[in-house]
Design an enzyme around this catalytic site. Structure first.
Site, PDB file in Angstrom:
ATOM      1  N   SER A 284      -9.233  13.377  -2.667  1.00 10.72           N
ATOM      2  CA  SER A 284      -9.246  13.959  -1.157  1.00 10.72           C
ATOM      3  C   SER A 284     -10.041  15.318  -1.268  1.00 10.72           C
ATOM      4  O   SER A 284     -10.779  15.373  -0.154  1.00 10.72           O
ATOM      5  CB  SER A 284      -7.766  14.203  -0.780  1.00 10.72           C
ATOM      6  OG  SER A 284      -7.252  12.948  -0.675  1.00 10.72           O
TER       7      SER A 284
ATOM      8  N   LYS B 117       5.723  10.584   0.732  1.00  7.68           N
ATOM      9  CA  LYS B 117       5.366  10.199   2.208  1.00  7.68           C
ATOM     10  C   LYS B 117       6.756  10.102   3.021  1.00  7.68           C
ATOM     11  O   LYS B 117       6.671  10.259   4.256  1.00  7.68           O
ATOM     12  CB  LYS B 117       4.631   8.914   2.202  1.00  7.68           C
ATOM     13  CG  LYS B 117       3.417   8.976   1.569  1.00  7.68           C
ATOM     14  CD  LYS B 117       2.283   7.955   1.731  1.00  7.68           C
ATOM     15  CE  LYS B 117       1.029   7.929   1.045  1.00  7.68           C
ATOM     16  NZ  LYS B 117       0.198   6.674   1.391  1.00  7.68           N
TER      17      LYS B 117
ATOM     18  N   ALA C 219       6.031  -5.191  -0.113  1.00  5.15           N
ATOM     19  CA  ALA C 219       7.152  -4.950   1.092  1.00  5.15           C
ATOM     20  C   ALA C 219       7.529  -3.477   0.890  1.00  5.15           C
ATOM     21  O   ALA C 219       8.407  -3.169   1.101  1.00  5.15           O
ATOM     22  CB  ALA C 219       8.091  -5.747   1.141  1.00  5.15           C
TER      23      ALA C 219
END
Ligand code: ATR
Length: 271
Positions: free
Chosen positions: A17, A66, A129
């Site tokens: 990043s 997150k 998932a």
């Protein structure tokens, strides 16, 4: 003085990043600095507050934080709410925190713009998932595929996601065995299996001649999933580098109001 931004995670040493955002800043002539911050596993919120109080304007959030980022956001975008995870924080003047999730938008942009593959009317298989899959479902359904099939080792988790998103489009769920005999135009690996050099149990025959095989992960070599796809005769093999750059570009847009050009940095990182 430049505006300060950072990516926060644990581990963080290999994050690309900073290179990506400093390239965006150079290209768009933004006076900003972007660094990588390693937070202790139990010290995410404290590290964010310290950065915010020292004048930071925004952050990218990566594994394993997150969900923590989602929890500390004082406002959430619709796509972050749908994903139940946040990868982009934008700090307000009055100490509020906007939480967004640009991963799904990055995925769509890489598939549609960079690869030139439209999703409308296509059959799409999404493997996994967990958080990565959940963030992709709504953006994928918004592109109006003919079908979105969710396959996961633990079937129940895929069923929960199917229920959650069923009002947004044609969506099915099951085990990997359940998709035997079906083939898909676009197959996306959103599992973390590649991290351990593994591959979910996939039946043969899930690809057609023109399928796109897309792995959200990337590495120096083809991931196990992309190797499997190649053995199955798939030519269109894409790893997660483009998605990485496109989610960064979307975050940059949220912070700076400018959309950077991405092709050059994608090419640099692919080398
Ligand atoms: P992330 O947030 O990156 O998606 P996660 O929430 O831990 O990570 O989810 C990881 C996903 O990868 C899950 O779908 C997991 O399957 P289970 O729900 O059955 O655990 C999947 N996964 C990880 N390793 C796998 C493997 N070796 N084979 C198949 N699926 C795997």
């Amino acid at each position: 003085m430049p505006d300060f931004y950072a990516v926060i995670g644990n581990p963080i040493r290999h994050s690309k990043s900073p290179i990506i955002h400093m390239e965006f800043a150079r290209q768009t002539q933004q006076d900003m600095h972007y660094e990588a911050i390693l937070a202790p596993l139990d010290g995410f919120e404290a590290a964010v507050r310290t950065f915010q109080q020292s004048g930071g304007k925004g952050m990218n959030v990566t594994l394993p934080f997150k969900l923590d980022a989602y929890a500390i956001s004082t406002r959430l975008t619709d796509r972050a709410t749908a994903a139940q995870a946040v990868n982009t924080l934008k700090f307000d003047e009055n100490h509020g925190i906007l939480g967004d999730n640009t991963d799904g938008a990055g995925l769509i942009r890489d598939i549609e713009v960079n690869q030139g593959v439209t999703i409308v009317g296509k059959s799409v298989l999404l493997m996994g998932a967990g958080g990565a899959a959940r963030g992709a479902i709504l953006p994928l359904l918004e592109r109006k595929p003919y079908l979105l099939a969710l396959a996961n080792r633990t079937k129940e988790k895929a069923q929960v996601l199917q229920k959650q998103f069923s009002s947004h489009g044609n969506i099915l769920s099951g085990h990997y065995q359940d998709i035997a005999g079906k083939n898909f135009d676009i197959v996306i690996n959103a599992t973390s299996a590649s991290l351990h050099g593994e591959l979910p149990f996939l039946p043969t025959g899930i690809f057609n001649k023109a399928s796109l095989a897309y792995d959200m992960m990337y590495g120096k070599e083809l991931t196990p999933f992309l190797k499997f796809a190649r053995q199955q005769g798939v030519d269109n093999l894409i790893d997660g580098v483009g998605m990485l750059v496109e989610q960064a570009a979307e975050s940059f847009f949220i912070w700076r109001g400018i959309r950077p050009e991405t092709r050059r940095i994608i090419e640099i990182l692919k080398k």
